[in-house]
Design a protein around this motif. Structure first.
Motif, PDB file in Angstrom:
ATOM      1  N   MET A   1       0.832  -1.195   0.000  1.00  0.00           N
ATOM      2  CA  MET A   1       0.000   0.000   0.000  1.00  0.00           C
ATOM      3  C   MET A   1       0.876   1.258   0.000  1.00  0.00           C
ATOM      4  O   MET A   1       2.073   1.190   0.234  1.00  0.00           O
ATOM      5  N   ASN A   2       0.217   2.404  -0.237  1.00  0.00           N
ATOM      6  CA  ASN A   2       0.957   3.661  -0.320  1.00  0.00           C
ATOM      7  C   ASN A   2       1.279   4.209   1.051  1.00  0.00           C
ATOM      8  O   ASN A   2       1.238   3.522   2.058  1.00  0.00           O
ATOM      9  N   ASP A   3       1.595   5.508   1.105  1.00  0.00           N
ATOM     10  CA  ASP A   3       1.970   6.128   2.379  1.00  0.00           C
ATOM     11  C   ASP A   3       0.918   5.876   3.444  1.00  0.00           C
ATOM     12  O   ASP A   3      -0.273   5.958   3.196  1.00  0.00           O
ATOM     13  N   ALA A   4       1.388   5.622   4.642  1.00  0.00           N
ATOM     14  CA  ALA A   4       0.485   5.294   5.733  1.00  0.00           C
ATOM     15  C   ALA A   4      -0.226   6.531   6.244  1.00  0.00           C
ATOM     16  O   ALA A   4       0.274   7.639   6.156  1.00  0.00           O
ATOM     17  N   ILE A   5      -1.444   6.316   6.764  1.00  0.00           N
ATOM     18  CA  ILE A   5      -2.143   7.392   7.455  1.00  0.00           C
ATOM     19  C   ILE A   5      -1.341   7.747   8.687  1.00  0.00           C
ATOM     20  O   ILE A   5      -0.905   6.881   9.430  1.00  0.00           O
ATOM     21  N   LYS A   6      -1.123   9.031   8.891  1.00  0.00           N
ATOM     22  CA  LYS A   6      -0.299   9.463  10.014  1.00  0.00           C
ATOM     23  C   LYS A   6      -1.008   9.222  11.344  1.00  0.00           C
ATOM     24  O   LYS A   6      -2.081   9.763  11.592  1.00  0.00           O
ATOM     25  N   PRO A   7      -0.466   8.343  12.191  1.00  0.00           N
ATOM     26  CA  PRO A   7      -1.136   8.049  13.451  1.00  0.00           C
ATOM     27  C   PRO A   7      -0.939   9.149  14.474  1.00  0.00           C
ATOM     28  O   PRO A   7       0.080   9.831  14.485  1.00  0.00           O
ATOM     29  N   GLY A   8      -1.919   9.325  15.345  1.00  0.00           N
ATOM     30  CA  GLY A   8      -1.787  10.245  16.461  1.00  0.00           C
ATOM     31  C   GLY A   8      -1.075   9.558  17.602  1.00  0.00           C
ATOM     32  O   GLY A   8      -0.800   8.366  17.568  1.00  0.00           O
ATOM     33  N   PRO A   9      -0.779  10.293  18.664  1.00  0.00           N
ATOM     34  CA  PRO A   9      -0.077   9.706  19.795  1.00  0.00           C
ATOM     35  C   PRO A   9      -0.946   8.693  20.518  1.00  0.00           C
ATOM     36  O   PRO A   9      -2.145   8.887  20.694  1.00  0.00           O
ATOM     37  N   GLU A  10      -0.356   7.582  20.930  1.00  0.00           N
ATOM     38  CA  GLU A  10      -1.065   6.557  21.676  1.00  0.00           C
ATOM     39  C   GLU A  10      -0.298   6.256  22.949  1.00  0.00           C
ATOM     40  O   GLU A  10       0.933   6.310  22.981  1.00  0.00           O
ATOM     41  N   THR A  11      -1.025   5.929  23.968  1.00  0.00           N
ATOM     42  CA  THR A  11      -0.385   5.552  25.240  1.00  0.00           C
ATOM     43  C   THR A  11      -0.990   4.237  25.729  1.00  0.00           C
ATOM     44  O   THR A  11      -1.717   4.197  26.726  1.00  0.00           O
ATOM     45  N   PRO A  12      -0.723   3.122  25.016  1.00  0.00           N
ATOM     46  CA  PRO A  12      -1.350   1.854  25.358  1.00  0.00           C
ATOM     47  C   PRO A  12      -0.896   1.291  26.690  1.00  0.00           C
ATOM     48  O   PRO A  12      -1.510   0.375  27.213  1.00  0.00           O
ATOM     49  N   SER A  13       0.192   1.805  27.221  1.00  0.00           N
ATOM     50  CA  SER A  13       0.735   1.227  28.447  1.00  0.00           C
ATOM     51  C   SER A  13       0.120   1.826  29.709  1.00  0.00           C
ATOM     52  O   SER A  13       0.502   1.460  30.805  1.00  0.00           O
ATOM     53  N   GLN A  14      -0.820   2.775  29.557  1.00  0.00           N
ATOM     54  CA  GLN A  14      -1.418   3.378  30.737  1.00  0.00           C
ATOM     55  C   GLN A  14      -2.115   2.305  31.571  1.00  0.00           C
ATOM     56  O   GLN A  14      -2.780   1.414  31.051  1.00  0.00           O
ATOM     57  N   LEU A 210      -3.411   2.960   4.010  1.00  0.00           N
ATOM     58  CA  LEU A 210      -3.254   2.079   5.165  1.00  0.00           C
ATOM     59  C   LEU A 210      -2.270   0.959   4.813  1.00  0.00           C
ATOM     60  O   LEU A 210      -2.431   0.297   3.779  1.00  0.00           O
ATOM     61  N   ARG A 211      -1.274   0.756   5.661  1.00  0.00           N
ATOM     62  CA  ARG A 211      -0.394  -0.397   5.480  1.00  0.00           C
ATOM     63  C   ARG A 211      -1.170  -1.640   5.906  1.00  0.00           C
ATOM     64  O   ARG A 211      -1.527  -1.791   7.078  1.00  0.00           O
ATOM     65  N   ALA A 212      -1.453  -2.518   4.954  1.00  0.00           N
ATOM     66  CA  ALA A 212      -2.295  -3.682   5.226  1.00  0.00           C
ATOM     67  C   ALA A 212      -1.523  -4.976   5.026  1.00  0.00           C
ATOM     68  O   ALA A 212      -0.728  -5.109   4.094  1.00  0.00           O
ATOM     69  N   ILE A 213      -1.758  -5.932   5.916  1.00  0.00           N
ATOM     70  CA  ILE A 213      -1.208  -7.280   5.821  1.00  0.00           C
ATOM     71  C   ILE A 213      -2.362  -8.261   5.977  1.00  0.00           C
ATOM     72  O   ILE A 213      -3.241  -8.065   6.821  1.00  0.00           O
ATOM     73  N   GLU A 214      -2.368  -9.311   5.158  1.00  0.00           N
ATOM     74  CA  GLU A 214      -3.376 -10.357   5.279  1.00  0.00           C
ATOM     75  C   GLU A 214      -2.761 -11.608   5.889  1.00  0.00           C
ATOM     76  O   GLU A 214      -1.637 -11.974   5.571  1.00  0.00           O
ATOM     77  N   ILE A 215      -3.523 -12.234   6.761  1.00  0.00           N
ATOM     78  CA  ILE A 215      -3.103 -13.523   7.313  1.00  0.00           C
ATOM     79  C   ILE A 215      -4.206 -14.540   7.021  1.00  0.00           C
ATOM     80  O   ILE A 215      -5.393 -14.200   7.039  1.00  0.00           O
ATOM     81  N   PRO A 216      -3.835 -15.779   6.724  1.00  0.00           N
ATOM     82  CA  PRO A 216      -4.854 -16.766   6.342  1.00  0.00           C
ATOM     83  C   PRO A 216      -5.614 -17.305   7.550  1.00  0.00           C
ATOM     84  O   PRO A 216      -5.084 -17.403   8.655  1.00  0.00           O
ATOM     85  N   TYR A 217      -6.871 -17.624   7.328  1.00  0.00           N
ATOM     86  CA  TYR A 217      -7.636 -18.344   8.343  1.00  0.00           C
ATOM     87  C   TYR A 217      -8.711 -19.169   7.643  1.00  0.00           C
ATOM     88  O   TYR A 217      -9.065 -18.914   6.494  1.00  0.00           O
ATOM     89  N   THR A 218      -9.215 -20.165   8.330  1.00  0.00           N
ATOM     90  CA  THR A 218     -10.267 -21.023   7.786  1.00  0.00           C
ATOM     91  C   THR A 218     -11.614 -20.560   8.297  1.00  0.00           C
ATOM     92  O   THR A 218     -11.835 -20.481   9.504  1.00  0.00           O
ATOM     93  N   PHE A 219     -12.490 -20.235   7.371  1.00  0.00           N
ATOM     94  CA  PHE A 219     -13.829 -19.774   7.726  1.00  0.00           C
ATOM     95  C   PHE A 219     -14.650 -20.978   8.160  1.00  0.00           C
ATOM     96  O   PHE A 219     -14.844 -21.940   7.410  1.00  0.00           O
ATOM     97  N   GLY A 220     -15.139 -20.947   9.395  1.00  0.00           N
ATOM     98  CA  GLY A 220     -15.845 -22.093   9.950  1.00  0.00           C
ATOM     99  C   GLY A 220     -17.324 -22.123   9.610  1.00  0.00           C
ATOM    100  O   GLY A 220     -17.852 -21.268   8.892  1.00  0.00           O
ATOM    101  N   SER A 221     -18.013 -23.125  10.160  1.00  0.00           N
ATOM    102  CA  SER A 221     -19.453 -23.292   9.957  1.00  0.00           C
ATOM    103  C   SER A 221     -20.207 -22.735  11.149  1.00  0.00           C
ATOM    104  O   SER A 221     -19.755 -22.846  12.288  1.00  0.00           O
ATOM    105  N   ARG A 222     -21.349 -22.122  10.884  1.00  0.00           N
ATOM    106  CA  ARG A 222     -22.187 -21.593  11.961  1.00  0.00           C
ATOM    107  C   ARG A 222     -22.715 -22.745  12.808  1.00  0.00           C
ATOM    108  O   ARG A 222     -23.215 -23.747  12.288  1.00  0.00           O
ATOM    109  N   GLN A 223     -22.628 -22.581  14.140  1.00  0.00           N
ATOM    110  CA  GLN A 223     -23.091 -23.609  15.063  1.00  0.00           C
ATOM    111  C   GLN A 223     -24.523 -23.375  15.531  1.00  0.00           C
ATOM    112  O   GLN A 223     -25.303 -24.293  15.699  1.00  0.00           O
ATOM    113  N   HIS A 224     -24.879 -22.104  15.775  1.00  0.00           N
ATOM    114  CA  HIS A 224     -26.205 -21.763  16.284  1.00  0.00           C
ATOM    115  C   HIS A 224     -26.732 -20.548  15.529  1.00  0.00           C
ATOM    116  O   HIS A 224     -25.974 -19.745  14.994  1.00  0.00           O
ATOM    117  N   GLY A 225     -28.063 -20.388  15.525  1.00  0.00           N
ATOM    118  CA  GLY A 225     -28.662 -19.207  14.921  1.00  0.00           C
ATOM    119  C   GLY A 225     -28.676 -19.271  13.401  1.00  0.00           C
ATOM    120  O   GLY A 225     -28.341 -20.286  12.798  1.00  0.00           O
TER     121      GLY A 225
END
Length: 376
Positions: A1-14, A210-225
Protein backbone atom coordinates in the motif's frame (compact mmCIF):
# COMPACT_ATOMS: atom_id res chain seq x y z
CA UNK A 1 0.00 0.00 0.00
CA UNK A 2 0.96 3.66 -0.32
CA UNK A 3 1.97 6.13 2.38
CA UNK A 4 0.48 5.29 5.73
CA UNK A 5 -2.14 7.39 7.45
CA UNK A 6 -0.30 9.46 10.01
CA UNK A 7 -1.14 8.05 13.45
CA UNK A 8 -1.79 10.24 16.46
CA UNK A 9 -0.08 9.71 19.80
CA UNK A 10 -1.07 6.56 21.68
CA UNK A 11 -0.38 5.55 25.24
CA UNK A 12 -1.35 1.85 25.36
CA UNK A 13 0.74 1.23 28.45
CA UNK A 14 -1.42 3.38 30.74
CA UNK A 15 -2.49 1.39 33.78
CA UNK A 16 -5.94 -0.17 33.48
CA UNK A 17 -6.35 0.41 29.74
CA UNK A 18 -6.70 -2.59 27.42
CA UNK A 19 -4.31 -3.00 24.53
CA UNK A 20 -6.92 -4.71 22.38
CA UNK A 21 -10.63 -3.97 22.02
CA UNK A 22 -12.62 -6.75 20.35
CA UNK A 23 -15.86 -5.47 18.76
CA UNK A 24 -18.61 -8.04 18.21
CA UNK A 25 -21.80 -6.94 16.38
CA UNK A 26 -24.73 -9.14 17.41
CA UNK A 27 -28.34 -9.84 16.52
CA UNK A 28 -30.03 -12.97 17.88
CA UNK A 29 -26.78 -14.62 18.99
CA UNK A 30 -27.61 -15.53 22.62
CA UNK A 31 -26.38 -19.12 22.11
CA UNK A 32 -23.00 -17.95 20.82
CA UNK A 33 -21.86 -14.97 22.90
CA UNK A 34 -20.83 -16.93 26.01
CA UNK A 35 -18.92 -19.44 23.89
CA UNK A 36 -17.11 -16.62 22.08
CA UNK A 37 -16.30 -14.91 25.39
CA UNK A 38 -14.74 -18.12 26.74
CA UNK A 39 -12.69 -18.52 23.55
CA UNK A 40 -11.43 -14.94 23.76
CA UNK A 41 -10.54 -15.47 27.41
CA UNK A 42 -8.45 -18.51 26.49
CA UNK A 43 -6.69 -17.14 23.40
CA UNK A 44 -5.96 -13.64 24.78
CA UNK A 45 -4.52 -14.75 28.11
CA UNK A 46 -1.25 -12.84 27.50
CA UNK A 47 -2.88 -9.62 26.25
CA UNK A 48 -4.78 -6.87 28.06
CA UNK A 49 -8.16 -6.85 26.35
CA UNK A 50 -11.83 -5.90 26.41
CA UNK A 51 -14.77 -7.11 24.34
CA UNK A 52 -17.61 -4.82 23.26
CA UNK A 53 -20.78 -6.55 22.13
CA UNK A 54 -22.89 -4.14 20.05
CA UNK A 55 -26.38 -5.60 20.01
CA UNK A 56 -29.22 -4.36 17.82
CA UNK A 57 -31.87 -4.99 20.50
CA UNK A 58 -32.05 -8.71 19.71
CA UNK A 59 -35.52 -10.23 20.24
CA UNK A 60 -33.85 -13.35 21.66
CA UNK A 61 -32.32 -11.31 24.49
CA UNK A 62 -28.69 -11.51 23.41
CA UNK A 63 -28.02 -8.26 25.26
CA UNK A 64 -29.28 -9.81 28.50
CA UNK A 65 -26.74 -12.63 28.22
CA UNK A 66 -23.97 -10.10 27.56
CA UNK A 67 -25.05 -8.00 30.56
CA UNK A 68 -24.81 -11.16 32.67
CA UNK A 69 -21.22 -11.68 31.48
CA UNK A 70 -20.40 -8.01 32.13
CA UNK A 71 -21.54 -8.30 35.75
CA UNK A 72 -18.97 -11.05 36.26
CA UNK A 73 -16.12 -9.62 34.15
CA UNK A 74 -15.49 -5.88 33.75
CA UNK A 75 -13.69 -6.56 30.46
CA UNK A 76 -17.09 -7.29 28.89
CA UNK A 77 -19.16 -4.34 27.71
CA UNK A 78 -22.59 -4.17 26.10
CA UNK A 79 -23.86 -1.47 23.75
CA UNK A 80 -27.58 -2.03 23.17
CA UNK A 81 -28.85 -0.08 20.16
CA UNK A 82 -32.54 0.84 19.97
CA UNK A 83 -34.08 1.78 16.64
CA UNK A 84 -30.87 1.18 14.67
CA UNK A 85 -29.85 -1.85 12.64
CA UNK A 86 -26.88 -2.84 10.52
CA UNK A 87 -23.51 -4.50 10.90
CA UNK A 88 -21.44 -1.59 9.59
CA UNK A 89 -23.06 0.92 11.92
CA UNK A 90 -22.62 -1.45 14.86
CA UNK A 91 -18.92 -1.90 14.09
CA UNK A 92 -18.35 1.84 13.78
CA UNK A 93 -20.08 2.56 17.09
CA UNK A 94 -18.22 -0.26 18.81
CA UNK A 95 -14.77 0.83 17.64
CA UNK A 96 -15.42 4.48 18.50
CA UNK A 97 -16.53 3.38 21.97
CA UNK A 98 -13.42 1.25 22.51
CA UNK A 99 -10.49 2.04 24.79
CA UNK A 100 -7.59 0.10 23.29
CA UNK A 101 -5.18 1.39 20.64
CA UNK A 102 -6.01 -1.69 18.55
CA UNK A 103 -9.57 -2.70 17.61
CA UNK A 104 -10.61 -6.03 16.14
CA UNK A 105 -13.93 -6.90 14.50
CA UNK A 106 -15.12 -10.49 14.77
CA UNK A 107 -18.53 -12.06 14.22
CA UNK A 108 -20.44 -13.68 17.05
CA UNK A 109 -21.35 -16.72 14.95
CA UNK A 110 -18.04 -18.52 15.76
CA UNK A 111 -17.07 -18.74 12.07
CA UNK A 112 -13.99 -16.55 12.49
CA UNK A 113 -10.79 -17.91 14.00
CA UNK A 114 -10.16 -16.01 17.22
CA UNK A 115 -6.81 -17.79 17.70
CA UNK A 116 -5.39 -15.45 15.02
CA UNK A 117 -5.95 -12.38 17.21
CA UNK A 118 -2.56 -12.51 19.04
CA UNK A 119 -0.78 -12.67 15.68
CA UNK A 120 -2.78 -9.65 14.48
CA UNK A 121 -1.90 -7.70 17.62
CA UNK A 122 1.79 -8.49 17.12
CA UNK A 123 1.73 -7.16 13.55
CA UNK A 124 0.12 -3.88 14.65
CA UNK A 125 2.32 -3.58 17.73
CA UNK A 126 5.48 -3.96 15.64
CA UNK A 127 4.42 -1.24 13.21
CA UNK A 128 4.50 -3.60 10.23
CA UNK A 129 0.83 -2.91 9.57
CA UNK A 130 -1.97 -0.55 10.46
CA UNK A 131 -4.62 -2.96 9.24
CA UNK A 132 -4.52 -6.77 9.49
CA UNK A 133 -7.12 -8.74 7.53
CA UNK A 134 -8.15 -12.31 8.20
CA UNK A 135 -8.20 -13.67 4.66
CA UNK A 136 -9.95 -16.71 3.21
CA UNK A 137 -8.44 -16.21 -0.23
CA UNK A 138 -4.67 -16.34 0.28
CA UNK A 139 -2.52 -19.42 0.65
CA UNK A 140 -3.43 -21.21 3.85
CA UNK A 141 -6.91 -19.69 4.02
CA UNK A 142 -10.17 -21.45 3.25
CA UNK A 143 -13.89 -20.78 2.79
CA UNK A 144 -14.89 -24.40 2.18
CA UNK A 145 -17.84 -24.05 4.56
CA UNK A 146 -19.60 -21.79 2.01
CA UNK A 147 -22.29 -23.36 -0.11
CA UNK A 148 -21.84 -23.02 -3.88
CA UNK A 149 -24.16 -20.02 -4.20
CA UNK A 150 -22.57 -18.04 -1.36
CA UNK A 151 -19.05 -18.91 -2.53
CA UNK A 152 -19.82 -17.63 -6.02
CA UNK A 153 -21.39 -14.42 -4.72
CA UNK A 154 -18.44 -13.76 -2.42
CA UNK A 155 -15.87 -14.28 -5.17
CA UNK A 156 -17.84 -12.09 -7.61
CA UNK A 157 -18.11 -9.27 -5.06
CA UNK A 158 -14.41 -9.57 -4.26
CA UNK A 159 -13.49 -9.33 -7.94
CA UNK A 160 -15.76 -6.32 -8.48
CA UNK A 161 -14.26 -4.55 -5.46
CA UNK A 162 -10.69 -5.21 -6.57
CA UNK A 163 -11.24 -4.12 -10.18
CA UNK A 164 -13.69 -1.24 -9.79
CA UNK A 165 -12.39 0.28 -6.54
CA UNK A 166 -8.74 -0.73 -7.12
CA UNK A 167 -8.63 -2.52 -3.76
CA UNK A 168 -5.30 -4.32 -3.31
CA UNK A 169 -6.48 -6.85 -0.74
CA UNK A 170 -7.32 -10.45 -1.63
CA UNK A 171 -10.32 -10.64 0.71
CA UNK A 172 -11.87 -7.16 1.08
CA UNK A 173 -15.22 -8.79 1.92
CA UNK A 174 -13.83 -10.34 5.09
CA UNK A 175 -15.63 -9.54 8.32
CA UNK A 176 -12.58 -10.41 10.43
CA UNK A 177 -9.91 -7.73 10.80
CA UNK A 178 -7.94 -5.58 13.22
CA UNK A 179 -6.99 -1.92 12.84
CA UNK A 180 -5.23 0.84 14.73
CA UNK A 181 -8.00 2.81 16.38
CA UNK A 182 -6.38 6.18 15.63
CA UNK A 183 -6.37 5.33 11.92
CA UNK A 184 -9.98 4.21 12.07
CA UNK A 185 -11.06 7.42 13.79
CA UNK A 186 -9.63 9.46 10.92
CA UNK A 187 -11.70 7.46 8.44
CA UNK A 188 -14.89 7.11 10.51
CA UNK A 189 -16.63 10.35 9.38
CA UNK A 190 -16.54 9.10 5.78
CA UNK A 191 -17.78 5.56 6.46
CA UNK A 192 -21.32 4.40 5.76
CA UNK A 193 -23.38 3.15 8.69
CA UNK A 194 -25.41 1.00 6.31
CA UNK A 195 -24.65 -2.39 4.88
CA UNK A 196 -22.47 -5.30 5.88
CA UNK A 197 -19.08 -4.69 4.30
CA UNK A 198 -17.33 -2.42 6.77
CA UNK A 199 -13.85 -3.63 5.81
CA UNK A 200 -14.37 -2.82 2.12
CA UNK A 201 -15.60 0.63 3.13
CA UNK A 202 -12.51 1.19 5.32
CA UNK A 203 -10.08 0.11 2.60
CA UNK A 204 -11.80 2.06 -0.19
CA UNK A 205 -12.06 5.18 1.97
CA UNK A 206 -8.38 5.01 2.94
CA UNK A 207 -7.45 5.04 -0.79
CA UNK A 208 -4.28 3.03 -0.32
CA UNK A 209 -3.00 4.97 2.71
CA UNK A 210 -3.25 2.08 5.16
CA UNK A 211 -0.39 -0.40 5.48
CA UNK A 212 -2.30 -3.68 5.23
CA UNK A 213 -1.21 -7.28 5.82
CA UNK A 214 -3.38 -10.36 5.28
CA UNK A 215 -3.10 -13.52 7.31
CA UNK A 216 -4.85 -16.77 6.34
CA UNK A 217 -7.64 -18.34 8.34
CA UNK A 218 -10.27 -21.02 7.79
CA UNK A 219 -13.83 -19.77 7.73
CA UNK A 220 -15.84 -22.09 9.95
CA UNK A 221 -19.45 -23.29 9.96
CA UNK A 222 -22.19 -21.59 11.96
CA UNK A 223 -23.09 -23.61 15.06
CA UNK A 224 -26.20 -21.76 16.28
CA UNK A 225 -28.66 -19.21 14.92
CA UNK A 226 -29.21 -18.07 11.36
CA UNK A 227 -27.12 -16.07 8.91
CA UNK A 228 -27.94 -12.34 8.77
CA UNK A 229 -27.10 -12.15 5.06
CA UNK A 230 -30.20 -11.72 2.92
CA UNK A 231 -31.15 -10.74 -0.64
CA UNK A 232 -30.68 -7.05 0.20
CA UNK A 233 -26.93 -7.45 0.76
CA UNK A 234 -26.29 -7.37 -3.00
CA UNK A 235 -27.98 -3.96 -3.28
CA UNK A 236 -26.10 -2.70 -0.24
CA UNK A 237 -22.86 -3.79 -1.87
CA UNK A 238 -23.71 -2.18 -5.21
CA UNK A 239 -24.67 1.05 -3.46
CA UNK A 240 -21.41 1.08 -1.49
CA UNK A 241 -19.34 0.57 -4.66
CA UNK A 242 -21.17 3.42 -6.42
CA UNK A 243 -20.80 5.69 -3.38
CA UNK A 244 -17.04 5.11 -3.28
CA UNK A 245 -16.76 5.71 -7.03
CA UNK A 246 -18.20 9.20 -6.41
CA UNK A 247 -15.76 9.79 -3.50
CA UNK A 248 -18.73 9.76 -1.11
CA UNK A 249 -20.29 12.80 -2.78
CA UNK A 250 -23.39 10.62 -3.08
CA UNK A 251 -24.30 8.54 -0.02
CA UNK A 252 -25.23 4.87 -0.04
CA UNK A 253 -28.70 5.68 1.33
CA UNK A 254 -29.33 8.28 -1.40
CA UNK A 255 -28.33 5.79 -4.09
CA UNK A 256 -30.72 3.19 -2.68
CA UNK A 257 -33.46 5.84 -2.53
CA UNK A 258 -32.80 6.77 -6.16
CA UNK A 259 -32.82 3.11 -7.25
CA UNK A 260 -36.17 2.65 -5.55
CA UNK A 261 -37.36 5.76 -7.39
CA UNK A 262 -36.34 4.09 -10.64
CA UNK A 263 -38.53 1.10 -9.87
CA UNK A 264 -41.32 3.54 -9.04
CA UNK A 265 -41.18 4.93 -12.59
CA UNK A 266 -41.72 1.42 -13.98
CA UNK A 267 -44.60 0.84 -11.56
CA UNK A 268 -46.14 4.21 -12.51
CA UNK A 269 -46.03 3.54 -16.24
CA UNK A 270 -47.35 0.00 -15.80
CA UNK A 271 -50.26 1.18 -13.65
CA UNK A 272 -50.97 4.03 -16.09
CA UNK A 273 -51.11 1.59 -19.01
CA UNK A 274 -53.44 -0.81 -17.19
CA UNK A 275 -55.76 1.96 -15.99
CA UNK A 276 -55.89 3.90 -19.27
CA UNK A 277 -55.64 1.17 -21.91
CA UNK A 278 -57.31 -1.79 -20.22
CA UNK A 279 -59.86 -0.20 -17.88
CA UNK A 280 -60.43 2.80 -20.21
CA UNK A 281 -60.06 5.40 -17.45
CA UNK A 282 -59.65 9.05 -18.53
CA UNK A 283 -55.98 9.99 -18.73
CA UNK A 284 -56.02 12.39 -15.79
CA UNK A 285 -57.57 9.77 -13.49
CA UNK A 286 -55.27 7.05 -14.82
CA UNK A 287 -52.23 9.28 -14.28
CA UNK A 288 -53.30 10.04 -10.70
CA UNK A 289 -53.87 6.33 -10.06
CA UNK A 290 -50.44 5.45 -11.42
CA UNK A 291 -48.80 8.16 -9.32
CA UNK A 292 -50.55 6.96 -6.14
CA UNK A 293 -49.60 3.32 -6.75
CA UNK A 294 -45.99 4.30 -7.54
CA UNK A 295 -45.67 6.41 -4.38
CA UNK A 296 -47.09 3.54 -2.32
CA UNK A 297 -44.64 1.12 -3.93
CA UNK A 298 -41.73 3.50 -3.29
CA UNK A 299 -42.74 3.90 0.35
CA UNK A 300 -42.90 0.13 0.92
CA UNK A 301 -39.52 -0.48 -0.76
CA UNK A 302 -37.82 2.41 1.03
CA UNK A 303 -39.18 1.22 4.37
CA UNK A 304 -37.97 -2.31 3.63
CA UNK A 305 -34.62 -1.45 2.06
CA UNK A 306 -33.37 2.14 2.16
CA UNK A 307 -34.40 2.83 5.75
CA UNK A 308 -34.45 -0.72 7.07
CA UNK A 309 -32.31 0.33 10.03
CA UNK A 310 -35.11 2.81 10.94
CA UNK A 311 -37.99 0.70 9.65
CA UNK A 312 -41.47 1.95 10.54
CA UNK A 313 -43.79 -0.57 12.20
CA UNK A 314 -47.37 -0.73 13.39
CA UNK A 315 -49.39 2.50 13.29
CA UNK A 316 -46.24 4.42 12.33
CA UNK A 317 -46.45 2.83 8.86
CA UNK A 318 -49.78 4.54 8.10
CA UNK A 319 -48.56 7.86 9.45
CA UNK A 320 -45.33 7.52 7.47
CA UNK A 321 -47.22 6.66 4.27
CA UNK A 322 -49.39 9.77 4.53
CA UNK A 323 -46.32 11.94 5.17
CA UNK A 324 -44.60 10.29 2.20
CA UNK A 325 -47.57 11.17 -0.04
CA UNK A 326 -47.29 14.78 1.13
CA UNK A 327 -43.52 14.93 0.61
CA UNK A 328 -43.76 13.43 -2.87
CA UNK A 329 -46.62 15.77 -3.79
CA UNK A 330 -44.49 18.80 -2.97
CA UNK A 331 -41.56 17.09 -4.71
CA UNK A 332 -43.65 16.84 -7.88
CA UNK A 333 -44.26 20.60 -7.79
CA UNK A 334 -40.52 21.18 -7.31
CA UNK A 335 -39.82 18.84 -10.22
CA UNK A 336 -42.15 20.68 -12.58
CA UNK A 337 -41.00 24.13 -11.40
CA UNK A 338 -37.33 23.40 -11.97
CA UNK A 339 -38.03 21.74 -15.33
CA UNK A 340 -39.95 24.80 -16.59
CA UNK A 341 -37.23 27.18 -15.32
CA UNK A 342 -34.50 25.21 -17.10
CA UNK A 343 -36.56 24.91 -20.30
CA UNK A 344 -37.12 28.69 -20.36
CA UNK A 345 -33.35 29.24 -20.23
CA UNK A 346 -32.36 26.34 -22.48
CA UNK A 347 -35.22 24.78 -24.50
CA UNK A 348 -33.83 21.24 -24.50
CA UNK A 349 -36.59 18.90 -23.28
CA UNK A 350 -34.39 16.09 -21.96
CA UNK A 351 -32.12 18.50 -20.05
CA UNK A 352 -35.10 20.21 -18.45
CA UNK A 353 -36.70 16.88 -17.64
CA UNK A 354 -33.52 15.51 -16.08
CA UNK A 355 -33.03 18.68 -14.00
CA UNK A 356 -36.60 18.45 -12.75
CA UNK A 357 -36.29 14.75 -11.93
CA UNK A 358 -33.04 15.36 -10.03
CA UNK A 359 -34.64 18.17 -8.06
CA UNK A 360 -37.58 15.92 -7.27
CA UNK A 361 -35.51 13.01 -5.99
CA UNK A 362 -33.24 15.29 -3.91
CA UNK A 363 -36.28 16.97 -2.36
CA UNK A 364 -38.04 13.66 -1.67
CA UNK A 365 -34.90 12.17 -0.15
CA UNK A 366 -34.16 15.14 2.09
CA UNK A 367 -37.73 15.56 3.30
CA UNK A 368 -38.30 11.82 3.74
CA UNK A 369 -35.29 11.62 6.04
CA UNK A 370 -36.46 14.70 7.93
CA UNK A 371 -40.14 13.86 8.36
CA UNK A 372 -40.95 10.24 7.39
CA UNK A 373 -37.98 8.20 8.62
CA UNK A 374 -36.53 10.74 11.02
CA UNK A 375 -34.37 9.37 13.83
CA UNK A 376 -36.08 9.45 17.17
Amino acid sequence: MNDAIKPGPETPSQAGLPELSVVVPTFNERDNVTVLYRRLEATLSGISWEVIFVDDNSPDGTWEVVRGLARKDSRVRCVRRIGRRGLSGACIEGILASSGPYAAVIDADLQHDETQLPKMVALLRSGEAELVVGSRYIEGGSADSFNQQRAGASQLATEVARRVLKVEVADPMSGFFMIRRDCFEQLAPQLSIQGFKILLDVIATAQGKLRAIEIPYTFGSRQHGESKLDSMVALDFLGLVLAKLTNDVVSLRFLLFAMVGGTGLVVHLTALFIAHEIFQMPFAEAQATGALIAMTSNFILNNFLTYRDQRLKGFAILRGLLLFYLVCGVGLLANVGVAFAVFDQEPIWWLAGAAGALMGVVWNYAMSGLFVWRKR
